[in-house]
Design a protein around this motif. Structure first.
Motif, PDB file in Angstrom:
ATOM      1  N   LEU A  28      -2.370  -4.151   4.881  1.00 28.69           N
ATOM      2  CA  LEU A  28      -2.151  -2.773   4.433  1.00 28.69           C
ATOM      3  C   LEU A  28      -1.896  -2.653   2.934  1.00 28.69           C
ATOM      4  O   LEU A  28      -1.624  -1.560   2.445  1.00 28.69           O
ATOM      5  CB  LEU A  28      -0.979  -2.154   5.206  1.00 28.69           C
ATOM      6  CG  LEU A  28      -1.174  -2.006   6.718  1.00 28.69           C
ATOM      7  CD1 LEU A  28       0.112  -1.558   7.376  1.00 28.69           C
ATOM      8  CD2 LEU A  28      -2.312  -1.046   7.030  1.00 28.69           C
ATOM      9  N   ALA A  29      -1.981  -3.746   2.205  1.00 26.96           N
ATOM     10  CA  ALA A  29      -1.701  -3.718   0.767  1.00 26.96           C
ATOM     11  C   ALA A  29      -2.587  -2.703   0.053  1.00 26.96           C
ATOM     12  O   ALA A  29      -3.789  -2.596   0.318  1.00 26.96           O
ATOM     13  CB  ALA A  29      -1.921  -5.106   0.167  1.00 26.96           C
ATOM     14  N   ASP A  30      -1.998  -1.956  -0.862  1.00 28.13           N
ATOM     15  CA  ASP A  30      -2.721  -0.967  -1.660  1.00 28.13           C
ATOM     16  C   ASP A  30      -3.463  -1.690  -2.784  1.00 28.13           C
ATOM     17  O   ASP A  30      -2.884  -2.020  -3.814  1.00 28.13           O
ATOM     18  CB  ASP A  30      -1.736   0.046  -2.240  1.00 28.13           C
ATOM     19  CG  ASP A  30      -2.418   1.115  -3.081  1.00 28.13           C
ATOM     20  OD1 ASP A  30      -3.666   1.083  -3.209  1.00 28.13           O
ATOM     21  OD2 ASP A  30      -1.707   1.979  -3.634  1.00 28.13           O
ATOM     22  N   THR A  31      -4.748  -1.930  -2.583  1.00 28.15           N
ATOM     23  CA  THR A  31      -5.512  -2.737  -3.542  1.00 28.15           C
ATOM     24  C   THR A  31      -5.943  -1.948  -4.777  1.00 28.15           C
ATOM     25  O   THR A  31      -6.633  -2.491  -5.637  1.00 28.15           O
ATOM     26  CB  THR A  31      -6.748  -3.359  -2.863  1.00 28.15           C
ATOM     27  OG1 THR A  31      -7.515  -2.335  -2.216  1.00 28.15           O
ATOM     28  CG2 THR A  31      -6.330  -4.399  -1.849  1.00 28.15           C
ATOM     29  N   THR A  32      -5.548  -0.683  -4.885  1.00 27.09           N
ATOM     30  CA  THR A  32      -5.732   0.011  -6.155  1.00 27.09           C
ATOM     31  C   THR A  32      -4.673  -0.443  -7.157  1.00 27.09           C
ATOM     32  O   THR A  32      -4.859  -0.299  -8.364  1.00 27.09           O
ATOM     33  CB  THR A  32      -5.622   1.540  -5.979  1.00 27.09           C
ATOM     34  OG1 THR A  32      -4.299   1.882  -5.531  1.00 27.09           O
ATOM     35  CG2 THR A  32      -6.646   2.036  -4.966  1.00 27.09           C
ATOM     36  N   LYS A  33      -3.579  -1.019  -6.642  1.00 23.59           N
ATOM     37  CA  LYS A  33      -2.500  -1.497  -7.498  1.00 23.59           C
ATOM     38  C   LYS A  33      -2.295  -3.006  -7.368  1.00 23.59           C
ATOM     39  O   LYS A  33      -2.017  -3.687  -8.352  1.00 23.59           O
ATOM     40  CB  LYS A  33      -1.195  -0.774  -7.151  1.00 23.59           C
ATOM     41  CG  LYS A  33      -1.263   0.742  -7.315  1.00 23.59           C
ATOM     42  CD  LYS A  33       0.031   1.395  -6.848  1.00 23.59           C
ATOM     43  CE  LYS A  33      -0.050   2.910  -6.983  1.00 23.59           C
ATOM     44  NZ  LYS A  33       1.193   3.570  -6.464  1.00 23.59           N
ATOM     45  N   ILE A  34      -2.397  -3.519  -6.155  1.00 25.15           N
ATOM     46  CA  ILE A  34      -2.188  -4.944  -5.905  1.00 25.15           C
ATOM     47  C   ILE A  34      -3.536  -5.658  -5.961  1.00 25.15           C
ATOM     48  O   ILE A  34      -4.443  -5.366  -5.172  1.00 25.15           O
ATOM     49  CB  ILE A  34      -1.525  -5.166  -4.532  1.00 25.15           C
ATOM     50  CG1 ILE A  34      -0.146  -4.502  -4.517  1.00 25.15           C
ATOM     51  CG2 ILE A  34      -1.401  -6.657  -4.224  1.00 25.15           C
ATOM     52  CD1 ILE A  34       0.530  -4.535  -3.173  1.00 25.15           C
ATOM     53  N   LYS A  35      -3.664  -6.598  -6.875  1.00 22.73           N
ATOM     54  CA  LYS A  35      -4.948  -7.266  -7.098  1.00 22.73           C
ATOM     55  C   LYS A  35      -4.963  -8.718  -6.635  1.00 22.73           C
ATOM     56  O   LYS A  35      -6.030  -9.332  -6.569  1.00 22.73           O
ATOM     57  CB  LYS A  35      -5.310  -7.205  -8.583  1.00 22.73           C
ATOM     58  CG  LYS A  35      -5.496  -5.775  -9.091  1.00 22.73           C
ATOM     59  CD  LYS A  35      -6.595  -5.055  -8.315  1.00 22.73           C
ATOM     60  CE  LYS A  35      -6.774  -3.618  -8.776  1.00 22.73           C
ATOM     61  NZ  LYS A  35      -7.853  -2.918  -8.021  1.00 22.73           N
ATOM     62  N   THR A  36      -3.801  -9.280  -6.335  1.00 20.09           N
ATOM     63  CA  THR A  36      -3.724 -10.640  -5.812  1.00 20.09           C
ATOM     64  C   THR A  36      -2.873 -10.631  -4.561  1.00 20.09           C
ATOM     65  O   THR A  36      -1.691 -10.264  -4.605  1.00 20.09           O
ATOM     66  CB  THR A  36      -3.111 -11.603  -6.842  1.00 20.09           C
ATOM     67  OG1 THR A  36      -3.877 -11.576  -8.050  1.00 20.09           O
ATOM     68  CG2 THR A  36      -3.088 -13.028  -6.300  1.00 20.09           C
ATOM     69  N   ILE A  37      -3.470 -11.013  -3.444  1.00 21.06           N
ATOM     70  CA  ILE A  37      -2.791 -11.052  -2.159  1.00 21.06           C
ATOM     71  C   ILE A  37      -2.832 -12.484  -1.648  1.00 21.06           C
ATOM     72  O   ILE A  37      -3.898 -13.107  -1.611  1.00 21.06           O
ATOM     73  CB  ILE A  37      -3.472 -10.110  -1.148  1.00 21.06           C
ATOM     74  CG1 ILE A  37      -3.493  -8.675  -1.680  1.00 21.06           C
ATOM     75  CG2 ILE A  37      -2.784 -10.177   0.200  1.00 21.06           C
ATOM     76  CD1 ILE A  37      -4.356  -7.736  -0.854  1.00 21.06           C
ATOM     77  N   LEU A  38      -1.686 -13.016  -1.260  1.00 22.52           N
ATOM     78  CA  LEU A  38      -1.614 -14.389  -0.785  1.00 22.52           C
ATOM     79  C   LEU A  38      -0.837 -14.458   0.517  1.00 22.52           C
ATOM     80  O   LEU A  38       0.288 -13.962   0.613  1.00 22.52           O
ATOM     81  CB  LEU A  38      -0.931 -15.280  -1.831  1.00 22.52           C
ATOM     82  CG  LEU A  38      -0.684 -16.744  -1.415  1.00 22.52           C
ATOM     83  CD1 LEU A  38      -2.014 -17.462  -1.185  1.00 22.52           C
ATOM     84  CD2 LEU A  38       0.155 -17.474  -2.461  1.00 22.52           C
ATOM     85  N   GLY A  39      -1.458 -15.085   1.519  1.00 24.94           N
ATOM     86  CA  GLY A  39      -0.789 -15.318   2.790  1.00 24.94           C
ATOM     87  C   GLY A  39      -0.775 -16.793   3.112  1.00 24.94           C
ATOM     88  O   GLY A  39      -1.835 -17.417   3.221  1.00 24.94           O
ATOM     89  N   LEU A  40       0.405 -17.370   3.235  1.00 28.52           N
ATOM     90  CA  LEU A  40       0.562 -18.775   3.613  1.00 28.52           C
ATOM     91  C   LEU A  40       1.229 -18.844   4.979  1.00 28.52           C
ATOM     92  O   LEU A  40       2.171 -18.105   5.260  1.00 28.52           O
ATOM     93  CB  LEU A  40       1.413 -19.521   2.590  1.00 28.52           C
ATOM     94  CG  LEU A  40       0.860 -19.633   1.164  1.00 28.52           C
ATOM     95  CD1 LEU A  40       1.835 -20.407   0.294  1.00 28.52           C
ATOM     96  CD2 LEU A  40      -0.505 -20.291   1.144  1.00 28.52           C
ATOM     97  N   ALA A  41       0.742 -19.737   5.817  1.00 31.14           N
ATOM     98  CA  ALA A  41       1.304 -19.862   7.157  1.00 31.14           C
ATOM     99  C   ALA A  41       0.941 -21.229   7.713  1.00 31.14           C
ATOM    100  O   ALA A  41       0.154 -21.979   7.133  1.00 31.14           O
ATOM    101  CB  ALA A  41       0.774 -18.762   8.072  1.00 31.14           C
TER     102      ALA A  41
END
Length: 251
Positions: A28-41
């Motif tokens: 659901l990250a707002d990619t108009t503002k957030i340009k780097t998304i990282l998921g570690l698991a």
């Protein structure tokens, strides 16, 4: 996950359930503002699944604006074939286009016409040429990086470079097999308050289909560092390092 078919001018609907431990926030990250998304698991905790679903969401968002191109990267072609593409096929059904095996891209189709492409690339064995796989790919709207903890930094830099002109967002996911560039370039900056970065971590236990006895077997079998990384998804130093107590400023 279910996919409902319909005419190609209207995108097929994909139904899915994401956990609240991290997957939902990333998706659901707002990619108009957030340009780097990282998921570690941990391994088999649903990292690639949420990454591919996120890429589908980005394609959907610009379906009436494009055409645009997209990129999917992994450390090896085997990972692309066995993991990324398998999840990709579940979400990007035949109603959206067809796969060009010769040139490794998925041709998106809209109303019977070619729209954009989703390029699949791996870094290969040659470190010096790690980023050359992206040369010539234009108009990249978004990118997905699978098993990013095994990437070379140069591969990551060149990947991000193709997203630069359109300021496209990047979604990286993986199990933290080692402390590579992602800690200093992404996680540390997120912890320092960079508003353009979103980082989330979750564990194998957050996957409802994961056998709980299997978790305990791994706990007894693996070293603490291995368990922390492969099950808990923690970015942690390996045991037995000569300078185990050193801080980041010492390196």
């Amino acid at each position: 996950m279910e996919t409902n078919s319909q005419s190609n001018d209207e995108l097929p609907v994909v139904e899915f359930v994401l956990n609240d431990a991290g997957q939902s926030d990333l998706f659901l990250a707002d990619t108009t503002k957030i340009k780097t998304i990282l998921g570690l698991a941990g391994e088999q905790a649903g990292k690639t699944s949420v990454g591919v679903l996120w890429l589908r969401k980005e394609v959907d968002a610009f379906w009436d604006v494009g055409p645009f191109n997209y990129m999917v990267g992994a450390n090896t072609y085997k990972v692309l074939k066995q993991s990324t593409k398998e999840k990709f096929d579940e979400v990007f059904t035949s109603y959206l286009g067809y796969y060009n095996h010769k040139d490794d891209y998925f041709q998106l189709m809209k109303n019977g016409n070619e729209w954009g492409k989703i390029f699949f690339r791996s870094q290969g064995m040659d470190k010096k040429a790690a980023g050359d796989a992206f040369i010539g790919i234009p108009d990249c709207r978004a990118g997905l990086g699978d098993e990013i903890a095994k990437w070379q930094r140069q591969f990551y830099i060149r990947f991000r470079g193709r997203l630069g002109r359109l300021n496209g967002p990047f979604f990286g996911c993986g199990t933290p097999y080692a402390l590579n560039f992602i800690k200093k370039d992404i996680v540390d900056k997120f912890n320092e308050g960079d508003p353009s970065i979103l980082f989330r971590r979750w564990t194998c236990m957050d996957n409802p289909s994961y056998d709980k006895e299997g978790i305990e077997t791994l706990r007894r079998t693996l070293t603490k560092t291995e368990f922390d990384r492969l099950v808990l998804g923690l970015l942690t130093k390996a045991q037995g390092l000569v300078h185990q107590g050193w801080k980041e400023d010492h390196y």
